[in-house]
Write a protein that holds these residues in place. Structure first.
Motif, PDB file in Angstrom:
ATOM      1  N   VAL A  53       0.619  -0.753  -8.540  1.00 51.00           N
ATOM      2  CA  VAL A  53       2.056  -1.207  -8.063  1.00 51.00           C
ATOM      3  C   VAL A  53       2.345  -2.212  -8.963  1.00 51.00           C
ATOM      4  O   VAL A  53       1.370  -3.224  -9.616  1.00 51.00           O
ATOM      5  CB  VAL A  53       1.690  -2.221  -6.675  1.00 51.00           C
ATOM      6  N   VAL A  54       3.422  -2.447  -9.446  1.00 49.92           N
ATOM      7  CA  VAL A  54       4.017  -3.603 -10.393  1.00 49.92           C
ATOM      8  C   VAL A  54       5.064  -4.465  -9.832  1.00 49.92           C
ATOM      9  O   VAL A  54       5.900  -3.724  -8.981  1.00 49.92           O
ATOM     10  CB  VAL A  54       4.373  -3.029 -11.642  1.00 49.92           C
ATOM     11  N   TYR A  55       5.326  -5.527  -9.947  1.00 51.15           N
ATOM     12  CA  TYR A  55       6.464  -6.378  -9.404  1.00 51.15           C
ATOM     13  C   TYR A  55       7.221  -6.757 -10.686  1.00 51.15           C
ATOM     14  O   TYR A  55       6.943  -7.216 -11.781  1.00 51.15           O
ATOM     15  CB  TYR A  55       5.849  -7.711  -8.801  1.00 51.15           C
ATOM     16  N   ARG A  56       8.569  -6.613 -10.484  1.00 49.31           N
ATOM     17  CA  ARG A  56       9.709  -6.926 -11.313  1.00 49.31           C
ATOM     18  C   ARG A  56      10.536  -7.857 -10.831  1.00 49.31           C
ATOM     19  O   ARG A  56      11.049  -7.671  -9.776  1.00 49.31           O
ATOM     20  CB  ARG A  56      10.295  -5.703 -11.856  1.00 49.31           C
ATOM     21  N   GLU A  57      11.110  -8.692 -11.734  1.00 48.71           N
ATOM     22  CA  GLU A  57      12.355  -9.532 -11.430  1.00 48.71           C
ATOM     23  C   GLU A  57      13.437  -9.026 -11.196  1.00 48.71           C
ATOM     24  O   GLU A  57      13.728  -7.915 -11.987  1.00 48.71           O
ATOM     25  CB  GLU A  57      12.521 -10.556 -12.421  1.00 48.71           C
ATOM     26  N   LEU A  58      14.348  -9.465 -10.374  1.00 49.27           N
ATOM     27  CA  LEU A  58      15.763  -8.969 -10.227  1.00 49.27           C
ATOM     28  C   LEU A  58      16.617  -9.813 -11.131  1.00 49.27           C
ATOM     29  O   LEU A  58      16.631 -10.925 -11.349  1.00 49.27           O
ATOM     30  CB  LEU A  58      16.176  -9.187  -8.560  1.00 49.27           C
ATOM     31  N   SER A  59      17.511  -9.150 -11.885  1.00 49.88           N
ATOM     32  CA  SER A  59      18.618  -9.711 -12.696  1.00 49.88           C
ATOM     33  C   SER A  59      19.760 -10.196 -11.852  1.00 49.88           C
ATOM     34  O   SER A  59      20.483 -10.943 -12.259  1.00 49.88           O
ATOM     35  CB  SER A  59      18.993  -8.472 -13.699  1.00 49.88           C
ATOM     36  N   ASP A  60      19.928  -9.622 -10.646  1.00 49.68           N
ATOM     37  CA  ASP A  60      21.038 -10.079  -9.761  1.00 49.68           C
ATOM     38  C   ASP A  60      20.925 -11.508  -9.483  1.00 49.68           C
ATOM     39  O   ASP A  60      19.721 -11.991  -9.357  1.00 49.68           O
ATOM     40  CB  ASP A  60      21.029  -9.182  -8.489  1.00 49.68           C
ATOM     41  N   ASP A  61      22.061 -12.035  -9.214  1.00 47.21           N
ATOM     42  CA  ASP A  61      21.954 -13.488  -8.859  1.00 47.21           C
ATOM     43  C   ASP A  61      21.993 -13.847  -7.361  1.00 47.21           C
ATOM     44  O   ASP A  61      23.129 -13.737  -6.715  1.00 47.21           O
ATOM     45  CB  ASP A  61      23.393 -14.142  -9.546  1.00 47.21           C
ATOM     46  N   LEU A  62      21.081 -13.860  -6.881  1.00 50.92           N
ATOM     47  CA  LEU A  62      20.561 -13.780  -5.447  1.00 50.92           C
ATOM     48  C   LEU A  62      20.212 -15.008  -5.016  1.00 50.92           C
ATOM     49  O   LEU A  62      19.290 -15.783  -5.757  1.00 50.92           O
ATOM     50  CB  LEU A  62      19.688 -12.642  -5.018  1.00 50.92           C
ATOM     51  N   PRO A  63      20.520 -15.777  -4.001  1.00 52.98           N
ATOM     52  CA  PRO A  63      19.812 -16.831  -3.343  1.00 52.98           C
ATOM     53  C   PRO A  63      18.310 -16.614  -3.106  1.00 52.98           C
ATOM     54  O   PRO A  63      18.144 -15.596  -2.599  1.00 52.98           O
ATOM     55  CB  PRO A  63      20.652 -17.269  -1.937  1.00 52.98           C
ATOM     56  N   ALA A  90       4.175 -12.551  -3.865  1.00 56.07           N
ATOM     57  CA  ALA A  90       3.959 -11.153  -3.494  1.00 56.07           C
ATOM     58  C   ALA A  90       2.511 -11.046  -3.601  1.00 56.07           C
ATOM     59  O   ALA A  90       1.811 -11.730  -4.256  1.00 56.07           O
ATOM     60  CB  ALA A  90       4.176 -10.133  -4.343  1.00 56.07           C
ATOM     61  N   PRO A  91       1.638 -10.491  -2.867  1.00 56.45           N
ATOM     62  CA  PRO A  91       0.341 -10.346  -2.587  1.00 56.45           C
ATOM     63  C   PRO A  91      -0.278  -9.746  -3.919  1.00 56.45           C
ATOM     64  O   PRO A  91       0.183  -9.091  -4.605  1.00 56.45           O
ATOM     65  CB  PRO A  91      -0.193  -9.333  -1.592  1.00 56.45           C
ATOM     66  N   LEU A  92      -1.591 -10.072  -4.121  1.00 55.99           N
ATOM     67  CA  LEU A  92      -2.121  -9.575  -5.603  1.00 55.99           C
ATOM     68  C   LEU A  92      -2.400  -8.116  -5.338  1.00 55.99           C
ATOM     69  O   LEU A  92      -2.466  -7.775  -4.370  1.00 55.99           O
ATOM     70  CB  LEU A  92      -3.486 -10.339  -5.659  1.00 55.99           C
ATOM     71  N   SER A  93      -2.160  -7.404  -6.373  1.00 55.17           N
ATOM     72  CA  SER A  93      -2.429  -5.993  -6.317  1.00 55.17           C
ATOM     73  C   SER A  93      -2.930  -5.451  -7.669  1.00 55.17           C
ATOM     74  O   SER A  93      -2.713  -6.219  -8.767  1.00 55.17           O
ATOM     75  CB  SER A  93      -0.892  -5.266  -6.073  1.00 55.17           C
ATOM     76  N   ASN A  94      -3.361  -4.260  -7.651  1.00 60.15           N
ATOM     77  CA  ASN A  94      -3.715  -3.428  -8.977  1.00 60.15           C
ATOM     78  C   ASN A  94      -2.723  -3.146  -9.677  1.00 60.15           C
ATOM     79  O   ASN A  94      -1.853  -2.261  -9.292  1.00 60.15           O
ATOM     80  CB  ASN A  94      -4.739  -2.452  -8.404  1.00 60.15           C
ATOM     81  N   PRO A  95      -2.417  -3.641 -10.908  1.00 60.83           N
ATOM     82  CA  PRO A  95      -1.370  -3.066 -11.675  1.00 60.83           C
ATOM     83  C   PRO A  95      -1.338  -1.547 -12.084  1.00 60.83           C
ATOM     84  O   PRO A  95      -0.155  -1.066 -12.727  1.00 60.83           O
ATOM     85  CB  PRO A  95      -1.420  -3.945 -13.045  1.00 60.83           C
ATOM     86  N   ASP A  96      -2.329  -0.904 -11.756  1.00 64.01           N
ATOM     87  CA  ASP A  96      -2.413   0.484 -12.136  1.00 64.01           C
ATOM     88  C   ASP A  96      -1.834   1.339 -11.083  1.00 64.01           C
ATOM     89  O   ASP A  96      -1.633   2.566 -11.134  1.00 64.01           O
ATOM     90  CB  ASP A  96      -3.778   1.119 -12.023  1.00 64.01           C
ATOM     91  N   SER A 120       0.903  -1.118   0.204  1.00 64.50           N
ATOM     92  CA  SER A 120      -0.028   0.030   0.073  1.00 64.50           C
ATOM     93  C   SER A 120       0.806   1.342   0.045  1.00 64.50           C
ATOM     94  O   SER A 120       0.527   2.303  -0.744  1.00 64.50           O
ATOM     95  CB  SER A 120      -0.819   0.147   1.324  1.00 64.50           C
ATOM     96  N   LEU A 121       2.091   1.196   0.665  1.00 63.40           N
ATOM     97  CA  LEU A 121       2.855   2.411   0.616  1.00 63.40           C
ATOM     98  C   LEU A 121       3.696   2.709  -0.546  1.00 63.40           C
ATOM     99  O   LEU A 121       3.720   3.624  -0.999  1.00 63.40           O
ATOM    100  CB  LEU A 121       3.835   2.336   2.132  1.00 63.40           C
ATOM    101  N   VAL A 122       3.849   1.440  -1.088  1.00 69.16           N
ATOM    102  CA  VAL A 122       4.696   1.661  -2.475  1.00 69.16           C
ATOM    103  C   VAL A 122       3.507   2.098  -3.320  1.00 69.16           C
ATOM    104  O   VAL A 122       3.904   2.912  -4.287  1.00 69.16           O
ATOM    105  CB  VAL A 122       5.123   0.144  -2.951  1.00 69.16           C
ATOM    106  N   ALA A 123       2.291   1.893  -3.511  1.00 68.08           N
ATOM    107  CA  ALA A 123       1.164   2.124  -4.368  1.00 68.08           C
ATOM    108  C   ALA A 123       0.956   3.560  -4.189  1.00 68.08           C
ATOM    109  O   ALA A 123       0.556   4.539  -4.957  1.00 68.08           O
ATOM    110  CB  ALA A 123      -0.021   1.685  -4.107  1.00 68.08           C
TER     111      ALA A 123
END
Length: 296
Positions: free
Chosen positions: A262-272, A254-260, A239-242
């Motif tokens: 908040v959006v979720y994006r993958e990280l390209s870093d090689d993280l465990p 991640a929880p479902l959200s309205n793409p208008d 909600s704060l990100v939105a």
């Protein structure tokens, strides 16, 4: 009063013939007659009488028959309940879980278990990993869905000498961005791209392992995150990100959200990935726990 005498009495009362009742009970007639006599002696009443060469129940016998049937029914039910409890089909499972387990793993685990053991009472509550480990060691809960102390690791984790755990999910981090953010158009984002951003993160008291690991990832990428807001739960963070107060790093799913908003994006870093484990005390001999672990 012995249950076997009650069972013999009920069969004789239903047959009103000692010979037929003896055959049903796999007894000799003299043995069955002695059992009925012993029961009458214990009760101090006559249960049967002969009327015009017919074997009939006395008034006391009629009254006692209804009670005897109920006693036998309750006795049989008690036996079945004890056996089902021993098999883990009855009882209570005290399960605690971290919030990030609620979006996928918890329903995936609980669905089949509930279908297999519908009469087990589920005592469920969200709880941090630290509180879960304390409750498991104290015997206040049976099983936990928790996050190990750091991302990565082996698929068999020991949480101290008194607890055992097994990994059930390995979940990567994603970036949560306001929908209109400059990076929202990308499919993947580097951690270094977030160096100048304001962050909304899990508060450290509510999840020190998550907080510290995310900060550590950022520092390994060359910057310390500028934390503007903290929250104890992921829904509040989203909600704060939105609202545009910052970006965040979240454990998937991640929880479902309205793409208008908040959006979720993958990280390209090689993280465990961040492991989600089911944890329990090997000292806990609950049959319900054993069935749950088999189901998991």
């Amino acid at each position: 009063m012995e249950l076997r005498l009650l069972r013999s009495f009920v069969v004789v009362a239903e047959e009103l013939n000692v010979g037929r009742a003896a055959l049903k009970l796999h007894l000799t007639q003299p043995s069955l007659s002695r059992q009925i006599a012993a029961l009458e002696h214990d009760l101090g009443v006559e249960l049967f009488a002969r009327v015009r060469k017919r074997f009939v129940l006395t008034a006391a016998g009629e009254t006692f028959l209804a009670d005897a049937r109920e006693l036998l029914r309750r006795s049989d039910e008690a036996v079945r309940t004890a056996q089902r409890t021993q098999r883990g089909e009855l009882g209570t499972l005290r399960l605690r879980f971290v919030q990030s387990a609620t979006f996928e793993v918890l329903p995936r685990i609980l669905g089949p278990f509930r279908a297999a053991y519908p009469q087990v009472i589920l005592d469920l509550e969200s709880m941090t990993t630290i509180r879960q480990t304390e409750a498991l060691r104290d015997g206040r809960i049976d099983v936990g869905l928790l996050r190990p102390a750091s991302a990565g690791g082996t698929d068999a984790v020991q949480l101290g000498p008194r607890l055992t755990s097994r990994v059930v999910s390995a979940d990567p981090l994603v970036v949560a961005l306001p929908a209109q953010h400059r990076l929202a158009r990308r499919k993947r984002v580097r951690l270094a791209d977030l160096a100048e951003e304001a962050f909304v993160l899990y508060s450290r008291p509510s999840g020190p392992a998550v907080h510290d690991t995310i900060v550590g990832f950022c520092r390994a990428a060359g910057f310390s995150p500028r934390i503007e807001q903290e929250a104890a739960d992921v829904q509040t963070i989203v909600s704060l990100v939105a609202a545009g107060l910052g970006v965040s790093l979240l454990i998937t799913p991640a929880p479902l959200s309205n793409p208008d908003f908040v959006v979720y994006r993958e990280l390209s870093d090689d993280l465990p990935p961040w492991q989600l484990s089911v944890a329990w005390s090997p000292d806990n001999r609950s049959p319900v726990l054993a069935r749950f672990l088999e189901s998991v």
